[in-house]
Design an enzyme around this catalytic site. Sequence first.
Site, PDB file in Angstrom:
ATOM      1  N   MET A 148     -12.336   3.045  -3.650  1.00 25.41           N
ATOM      2  CA  MET A 148     -12.549   1.936  -2.733  1.00 25.41           C
ATOM      3  C   MET A 148     -11.237   1.334  -2.240  1.00 25.41           C
ATOM      4  O   MET A 148     -11.008   0.132  -2.365  1.00 25.41           O
ATOM      5  CB  MET A 148     -13.432   0.879  -3.402  1.00 25.41           C
ATOM      6  CG  MET A 148     -14.835   1.393  -3.677  1.00 25.41           C
ATOM      7  SD  MET A 148     -15.550   2.138  -2.190  1.00 25.41           S
ATOM      8  CE  MET A 148     -17.242   2.352  -2.669  1.00 25.41           C
ATOM      9  N   ARG A 156       0.821  -1.219   0.000  1.00 24.91           N
ATOM     10  CA  ARG A 156       0.000   0.000   0.000  1.00 24.91           C
ATOM     11  C   ARG A 156       0.855   1.269   0.000  1.00 24.91           C
ATOM     12  O   ARG A 156       0.561   2.249  -0.666  1.00 24.91           O
ATOM     13  CB  ARG A 156      -0.877  -0.039   1.256  1.00 24.91           C
ATOM     14  CG  ARG A 156      -2.109   0.815   1.204  1.00 24.91           C
ATOM     15  CD  ARG A 156      -2.882   0.707   2.516  1.00 24.91           C
ATOM     16  NE  ARG A 156      -3.491  -0.587   2.734  1.00 24.91           N
ATOM     17  CZ  ARG A 156      -4.616  -1.005   2.155  1.00 24.91           C
ATOM     18  NH1 ARG A 156      -5.249  -0.203   1.321  1.00 24.91           N
ATOM     19  NH2 ARG A 156      -5.099  -2.185   2.410  1.00 24.91           N
ATOM     20  N   ASP A 168      -8.695   9.552   7.696  1.00 24.72           N
ATOM     21  CA  ASP A 168      -7.547   9.088   8.475  1.00 24.72           C
ATOM     22  C   ASP A 168      -7.231   7.651   8.055  1.00 24.72           C
ATOM     23  O   ASP A 168      -7.778   7.182   7.051  1.00 24.72           O
ATOM     24  CB  ASP A 168      -7.777   9.256   9.996  1.00 24.72           C
ATOM     25  CG  ASP A 168      -8.925   8.400  10.486  1.00 24.72           C
ATOM     26  OD1 ASP A 168      -9.349   7.484   9.763  1.00 24.72           O
ATOM     27  OD2 ASP A 168      -9.387   8.632  11.623  1.00 24.72           O
ATOM     28  N   HIS A 196     -19.184   9.367   2.262  1.00 25.23           N
ATOM     29  CA  HIS A 196     -19.655   8.019   2.587  1.00 25.23           C
ATOM     30  C   HIS A 196     -21.181   8.054   2.719  1.00 25.23           C
ATOM     31  O   HIS A 196     -21.722   8.984   3.329  1.00 25.23           O
ATOM     32  CB  HIS A 196     -19.014   7.558   3.898  1.00 25.23           C
ATOM     33  CG  HIS A 196     -19.390   6.165   4.253  1.00 25.23           C
ATOM     34  ND1 HIS A 196     -18.888   5.057   3.593  1.00 25.23           N
ATOM     35  CD2 HIS A 196     -20.273   5.677   5.172  1.00 25.23           C
ATOM     36  CE1 HIS A 196     -19.417   3.955   4.097  1.00 25.23           C
ATOM     37  NE2 HIS A 196     -20.258   4.313   5.052  1.00 25.23           N
TER      38      HIS A 196
HETATM   39  C1  GAR Z   1     -20.928   6.895  -3.292  1.00 26.25           C
HETATM   40  O1  GAR Z   1     -22.192   6.542  -2.796  1.00 26.25           O
HETATM   41  C2  GAR Z   1     -19.955   7.122  -2.162  1.00 26.25           C
HETATM   42  O2  GAR Z   1     -20.557   7.712  -1.039  1.00 26.25           O
HETATM   43  C3  GAR Z   1     -19.541   5.705  -1.852  1.00 26.25           C
HETATM   44  O3  GAR Z   1     -19.353   5.133  -3.119  1.00 26.25           O
HETATM   45  C4  GAR Z   1     -20.281   5.718  -4.024  1.00 26.25           C
HETATM   46  C5  GAR Z   1     -19.528   6.174  -5.246  1.00 26.25           C
HETATM   47  O4  GAR Z   1     -20.432   6.635  -6.219  1.00 26.25           O
HETATM   48  N1  GAR Z   1     -18.335   5.665  -1.071  1.00 26.25           N
HETATM   49  C6  GAR Z   1     -18.134   4.783  -0.086  1.00 26.25           C
HETATM   50  O5  GAR Z   1     -18.919   3.894   0.184  1.00 26.25           O
HETATM   51  C7  GAR Z   1     -16.824   4.966   0.672  1.00 26.25           C
HETATM   52  N2  GAR Z   1     -16.756   4.110   1.778  1.00 26.25           N
HETATM   53  P1  GAR Z   1     -19.933   7.512  -7.426  1.00 26.25           P
HETATM   54  O6  GAR Z   1     -18.763   6.756  -8.038  1.00 26.25           O
HETATM   55  O7  GAR Z   1     -21.121   7.563  -8.351  1.00 26.25           O
HETATM   56  O8  GAR Z   1     -19.537   8.865  -6.877  1.00 26.25           O
END
Ligand code: GAR
Length: 234
Positions: free
Chosen positions: A102, A77, A153, A121
Site C-alpha cells: 500500500m 519516498r 507507473d 488491484h
Molecule cells: C488485494 O485485494 C489487492 O488487490 C489489493 O490489496 C489486497 C491485498 O490482499 N491491492 C490494492 O488495493 C492496490 N491498490 P492480500 O494481502 O491478501 O494479497
Amino acid sequence: MTTPIVRTLPKPGRRLAVLISGRGSNLRAILDAIRTGALNAEVGLVFSNRRQAKGLRTAKRYGVPTAVLSHRAFRNRRAYDARIVKLLREHRVDVVCLAGFMRIVSPVLLDAFPDRVLNIHPSLLPAFQGLDASCQALDYGVRIAGCTVHFVDETLDSGPVLLQAAVRVHDEDTHETLAQRILSVEHEIYPRAIGLLLDGGLRRHGRRVLLSGAAERAPADMPTESGRRPTHAR
Ligand code: GAR
C-alpha cells in the site's frame, strides 16, 4: 497524431520479489502456483513496509527470505525506494510484484526495473482506483466488478493493463462477499499474468499490452467468474 510504435518487452529472468503490506493471500497464491508448477519462477525475497504484515509468516513457512523496512525511517519516498532497490539487487531479483503493497512507488524503483514492476488491484481499472475498490464498486451499483493486473507507473493504480477478469455482482452481495469473490479470482490471474511476462513475447503499443506474441498464449479476456452466489445471504 503520431501512432505509437509496437515494442517487444525484453524477457526478464524468473526471480521475483513480492512486496506486501498485510495479509499476503496473493503472495500465497504465487507461492502455491510455483509449488504446483503452474508458474515457472522463484521468489527471491518477500519485502514488507510493515513488520506485523501477516504475509511475512507465510513467506517464512515457504522458506522464502524476508525483509522489513518502515518508510518512516527515511526522509522521503525516493530515499526509501533507493534502499528497497539495493535490497532487491542484493537478492538478485528480476521482477517486482506488488501484492497489497500500500505505497506509491517512485521512479527510483521503476527505473531500476523497467517494464518489470506489476501490481494487482481489485477492480476493473480504470474504475475504482485507490482503497476499498470492491466496496466502491458495490456502492456505485455496478453489475460486473473484477480485478486487474497492470504494469506499475508513478500514478496510483494506473499503469498499462496486463490481464483483467470479471466478477458478477449479486443482489445479495455485501462488501465482504464481493471482496472475497474478487480475491479468489485475483489468486488465479496474478500468477498467470506473471507467467505471461516471464515467458516473454509481450508487446507494448502505447498503453496497450499485446498478448498475441506471448510464448504461452492467453485469451484476450479471462472468463467471467462463475455465477456462484454468496452462501450466507438469502
Ligand atoms: C488485494 O485485494 C489487492 O488487490 C489489493 O490489496 C489486497 C491485498 O490482499 N491491492 C490494492 O488495493 C492496490 N491498490 P492480500 O494481502 O491478501 O494479497
